[in-house]
Design a protein around this motif. Structure first.
Motif, PDB file in Angstrom:
ATOM      1  N   LEU A 124       0.822  -1.213   0.000  1.00 16.38           N
ATOM      2  CA  LEU A 124       0.000   0.000   0.000  1.00 16.38           C
ATOM      3  C   LEU A 124       0.853   1.258   0.000  1.00 16.38           C
ATOM      4  CD1 LEU A 124      -2.951   0.917   0.011  1.00 16.38           C
ATOM      5  CD2 LEU A 124      -2.814   1.001   2.493  1.00 16.38           C
ATOM      6  N   ASP A 125       1.973   1.240   0.682  1.00 11.79           N
ATOM      7  CA  ASP A 125       2.822   2.430   0.783  1.00 11.79           C
ATOM      8  C   ASP A 125       3.570   2.759  -0.504  1.00 11.79           C
ATOM      9  OD1 ASP A 125       2.086   2.939   3.390  1.00 11.79           O
ATOM     10  OD2 ASP A 125       3.705   1.729   4.216  1.00 11.79           O
ATOM     11  N   SER A 126       3.621   1.827  -1.437  1.00 15.20           N
ATOM     12  CA  SER A 126       4.375   2.071  -2.669  1.00 15.20           C
ATOM     13  C   SER A 126       3.671   3.058  -3.593  1.00 15.20           C
ATOM     14  CB  SER A 126       4.599   0.754  -3.416  1.00 15.20           C
ATOM     15  OG  SER A 126       3.365   0.269  -3.931  1.00 15.20           O
ATOM     16  N   GLY A 127       2.373   3.248  -3.390  1.00  6.56           N
ATOM     17  CA  GLY A 127       1.615   4.164  -4.239  1.00  6.56           C
ATOM     18  C   GLY A 127       1.200   3.556  -5.560  1.00  6.56           C
ATOM     19  N   THR A 128       1.533   2.282  -5.779  1.00  2.20           N
ATOM     20  CA  THR A 128       1.187   1.639  -7.046  1.00  2.20           C
ATOM     21  C   THR A 128       0.043   0.649  -6.905  1.00  2.20           C
ATOM     22  OG1 THR A 128       2.839  -0.097  -6.687  1.00  2.20           O
ATOM     23  CG2 THR A 128       3.547   1.858  -7.918  1.00  2.20           C
ATOM     24  N   ALA A 129      -0.307   0.300  -5.689  1.00  2.00           N
ATOM     25  CA  ALA A 129      -1.380  -0.670  -5.473  1.00  2.00           C
ATOM     26  C   ALA A 129      -2.733  -0.030  -5.744  1.00  2.00           C
ATOM     27  CB  ALA A 129      -1.330  -1.202  -4.045  1.00  2.00           C
ATOM     28  N   ASN A 130      -3.566  -0.693  -6.542  1.00  2.00           N
ATOM     29  CA  ASN A 130      -4.916  -0.174  -6.759  1.00  2.00           C
ATOM     30  C   ASN A 130      -5.968  -1.165  -6.285  1.00  2.00           C
ATOM     31  OD1 ASN A 130      -4.787  -2.066  -8.760  1.00  2.00           O
ATOM     32  ND2 ASN A 130      -5.273  -0.673 -10.427  1.00  2.00           N
ATOM     33  N   SER A 131      -5.535  -2.322  -5.803  1.00  3.34           N
ATOM     34  CA  SER A 131      -6.455  -3.262  -5.187  1.00  3.34           C
ATOM     35  C   SER A 131      -5.684  -4.120  -4.191  1.00  3.34           C
ATOM     36  CB  SER A 131      -7.134  -4.138  -6.241  1.00  3.34           C
ATOM     37  OG  SER A 131      -6.210  -4.993  -6.855  1.00  3.34           O
ATOM     38  N   PHE A 132      -6.404  -4.593  -3.197  1.00  7.48           N
ATOM     39  CA  PHE A 132      -5.785  -5.488  -2.226  1.00  7.48           C
ATOM     40  C   PHE A 132      -6.838  -6.334  -1.563  1.00  7.48           C
ATOM     41  CE2 PHE A 132      -6.699  -1.663   0.197  1.00  7.48           C
ATOM     42  CZ  PHE A 132      -7.178  -2.138   1.404  1.00  7.48           C
ATOM     43  N   THR A 133      -6.395  -7.431  -0.966  1.00  2.77           N
ATOM     44  CA  THR A 133      -7.275  -8.330  -0.236  1.00  2.77           C
ATOM     45  C   THR A 133      -7.448  -7.819   1.176  1.00  2.77           C
ATOM     46  OG1 THR A 133      -6.521 -10.195  -1.554  1.00  2.77           O
ATOM     47  CG2 THR A 133      -7.606 -10.712   0.530  1.00  2.77           C
ATOM     48  N   MET A 134      -8.697  -7.646   1.590  1.00  5.60           N
ATOM     49  CA  MET A 134      -8.968  -7.188   2.948  1.00  5.60           C
ATOM     50  C   MET A 134      -8.790  -8.360   3.899  1.00  5.60           C
ATOM     51  SD  MET A 134     -12.293  -4.760   2.333  1.00  5.60           S
ATOM     52  CE  MET A 134     -13.131  -5.922   1.257  1.00  5.60           C
ATOM     53  N   LYS A 135      -7.962  -8.147   4.911  1.00  2.00           N
ATOM     54  CA  LYS A 135      -7.678  -9.198   5.882  1.00  2.00           C
ATOM     55  C   LYS A 135      -7.801  -8.654   7.288  1.00  2.00           C
ATOM     56  CE  LYS A 135      -4.533 -11.778   2.942  1.00  2.00           C
ATOM     57  NZ  LYS A 135      -3.170 -12.332   2.809  1.00  2.00           N
ATOM     58  N   LEU A 136      -8.224  -9.527   8.172  1.00  7.42           N
ATOM     59  CA  LEU A 136      -8.326  -9.216   9.589  1.00  7.42           C
ATOM     60  C   LEU A 136      -7.613 -10.341  10.321  1.00  7.42           C
ATOM     61  CD1 LEU A 136      -9.517  -7.334  11.747  1.00  7.42           C
ATOM     62  CD2 LEU A 136     -11.569  -8.731  11.700  1.00  7.42           C
ATOM     63  N   GLY A 137      -6.484 -10.029  10.918  1.00 11.06           N
ATOM     64  CA  GLY A 137      -5.696 -11.066  11.581  1.00 11.06           C
ATOM     65  C   GLY A 137      -5.213 -12.123  10.610  1.00 11.06           C
ATOM     66  N   THR A 138      -4.798 -11.719   9.435  1.00 11.51           N
ATOM     67  CA  THR A 138      -4.289 -12.549   8.329  1.00 11.51           C
ATOM     68  C   THR A 138      -5.349 -13.413   7.650  1.00 11.51           C
ATOM     69  OG1 THR A 138      -3.536 -14.482   9.614  1.00 11.51           O
ATOM     70  CG2 THR A 138      -1.984 -12.619   9.402  1.00 11.51           C
ATOM     71  N   VAL A 139      -6.611 -13.286   8.038  1.00  6.94           N
ATOM     72  CA  VAL A 139      -7.697 -14.053   7.427  1.00  6.94           C
ATOM     73  C   VAL A 139      -8.487 -13.125   6.506  1.00  6.94           C
ATOM     74  CG1 VAL A 139      -9.817 -15.352   7.881  1.00  6.94           C
ATOM     75  CG2 VAL A 139      -7.855 -15.582   9.419  1.00  6.94           C
ATOM     76  N   ALA A 140      -8.675 -13.523   5.250  1.00  2.99           N
ATOM     77  CA  ALA A 140      -9.435 -12.711   4.294  1.00  2.99           C
ATOM     78  C   ALA A 140     -10.877 -12.573   4.766  1.00  2.99           C
ATOM     79  CB  ALA A 140      -9.390 -13.344   2.913  1.00  2.99           C
ATOM     80  N   VAL A 141     -11.403 -11.357   4.680  1.00  6.25           N
ATOM     81  CA  VAL A 141     -12.789 -11.084   5.065  1.00  6.25           C
ATOM     82  C   VAL A 141     -13.528 -10.499   3.867  1.00  6.25           C
ATOM     83  CG1 VAL A 141     -12.308 -10.763   7.518  1.00  6.25           C
ATOM     84  CG2 VAL A 141     -12.149  -8.810   5.980  1.00  6.25           C
ATOM     85  N   SER A 142     -14.836 -10.719   3.832  1.00  9.09           N
ATOM     86  CA  SER A 142     -15.663 -10.236   2.721  1.00  9.09           C
ATOM     87  C   SER A 142     -16.831  -9.422   3.252  1.00  9.09           C
ATOM     88  CB  SER A 142     -16.181 -11.427   1.901  1.00  9.09           C
ATOM     89  OG  SER A 142     -15.124 -12.169   1.379  1.00  9.09           O
ATOM     90  N   PRO A 143     -16.559  -8.199   3.705  1.00  8.17           N
ATOM     91  CA  PRO A 143     -17.639  -7.377   4.254  1.00  8.17           C
ATOM     92  C   PRO A 143     -18.543  -6.823   3.155  1.00  8.17           C
ATOM     93  CG  PRO A 143     -15.632  -6.102   4.165  1.00  8.17           C
ATOM     94  CD  PRO A 143     -15.283  -7.498   3.727  1.00  8.17           C
ATOM     95  N   ASP A 144     -19.755  -6.511   3.522  1.00 12.43           N
ATOM     96  CA  ASP A 144     -20.680  -5.833   2.613  1.00 12.43           C
ATOM     97  C   ASP A 144     -20.176  -4.409   2.425  1.00 12.43           C
ATOM     98  OD1 ASP A 144     -23.016  -4.060   1.981  1.00 12.43           O
ATOM     99  OD2 ASP A 144     -24.031  -5.990   1.944  1.00 12.43           O
ATOM    100  N   VAL A 145     -20.243  -3.886   1.213  1.00 10.90           N
ATOM    101  CA  VAL A 145     -19.738  -2.537   0.935  1.00 10.90           C
ATOM    102  C   VAL A 145     -20.403  -1.494   1.834  1.00 10.90           C
ATOM    103  CG1 VAL A 145     -21.310  -1.973  -0.948  1.00 10.90           C
ATOM    104  CG2 VAL A 145     -19.036  -0.955  -0.907  1.00 10.90           C
ATOM    105  N   ALA A 146     -21.650  -1.732   2.226  1.00  9.20           N
ATOM    106  CA  ALA A 146     -22.352  -0.789   3.100  1.00  9.20           C
ATOM    107  C   ALA A 146     -21.824  -0.839   4.536  1.00  9.20           C
ATOM    108  CB  ALA A 146     -23.846  -1.072   3.083  1.00  9.20           C
ATOM    109  N   GLY A 147     -21.075  -1.879   4.874  1.00 12.36           N
ATOM    110  CA  GLY A 147     -20.600  -2.041   6.235  1.00 12.36           C
ATOM    111  C   GLY A 147     -19.173  -1.597   6.464  1.00 12.36           C
ATOM    112  N   ILE A 148     -18.545  -0.975   5.448  1.00 12.41           N
ATOM    113  CA  ILE A 148     -17.171  -0.528   5.633  1.00 12.41           C
ATOM    114  C   ILE A 148     -17.053   0.959   5.340  1.00 12.41           C
ATOM    115  CG2 ILE A 148     -16.220  -2.796   5.069  1.00 12.41           C
ATOM    116  CD1 ILE A 148     -15.397  -1.671   2.351  1.00 12.41           C
ATOM    117  N   ALA A 149     -16.009   1.550   5.871  1.00 15.30           N
ATOM    118  CA  ALA A 149     -15.687   2.949   5.591  1.00 15.30           C
ATOM    119  C   ALA A 149     -14.239   2.995   5.138  1.00 15.30           C
ATOM    120  CB  ALA A 149     -15.883   3.817   6.829  1.00 15.30           C
ATOM    121  N   VAL A 150     -13.999   3.634   4.008  1.00 14.01           N
ATOM    122  CA  VAL A 150     -12.653   3.737   3.454  1.00 14.01           C
ATOM    123  C   VAL A 150     -12.223   5.204   3.511  1.00 14.01           C
ATOM    124  CG1 VAL A 150     -11.234   3.439   1.393  1.00 14.01           C
ATOM    125  CG2 VAL A 150     -12.996   1.752   1.948  1.00 14.01           C
ATOM    126  N   TYR A 151     -11.040   5.430   4.055  1.00 12.90           N
ATOM    127  CA  TYR A 151     -10.493   6.776   4.167  1.00 12.90           C
ATOM    128  C   TYR A 151      -9.146   6.835   3.472  1.00 12.90           C
ATOM    129  CZ  TYR A 151     -14.021   7.751   7.690  1.00 12.90           C
ATOM    130  OH  TYR A 151     -15.200   7.934   8.338  1.00 12.90           O
TER     131      TYR A 151
END
Length: 71
Positions: free
Chosen positions: A24-51
């Motif tokens: 993420l810090d490289s400035g070149t990433a445009n997508s990534f896998t969301m993980k919580l404690g190294t486990v991939a999670v699939s939240p509903d778009v309405a349930g997340i906030a991106v800043y």
């Protein structure tokens, strides 16, 4: 910079901070896998906030979610 809205952690709200993707810090990433404690999670778009730089991004306009991938 002004930020409008209720802060995360106010009564009645729960939040969890996702793991930071390694590229993420490289400035070149445009997508990534969301993980919580190294486990991939699939939240509903309405349930997340991106800043980005403390500015809330609007789903559909600034980002999309497909399964556990945020783009």
């Amino acid at each position: 910079m002004a930020v409008i809205g209720r802060p995360i952690g106010v009564p009645g709200h729960t939040s969890q901070l996702l793991d930071a993707p390694l590229d993420l810090d490289s400035g070149t990433a445009n997508s990534f896998t969301m993980k919580l404690g190294t486990v991939a999670v699939s939240p509903d778009v309405a349930g997340i906030a991106v800043y980005v730089s403390n500015v809330r991004q609007e789903p559909g306009d600034a980002y999309t979610v497909s399964g556990s991938t945020l783009t």
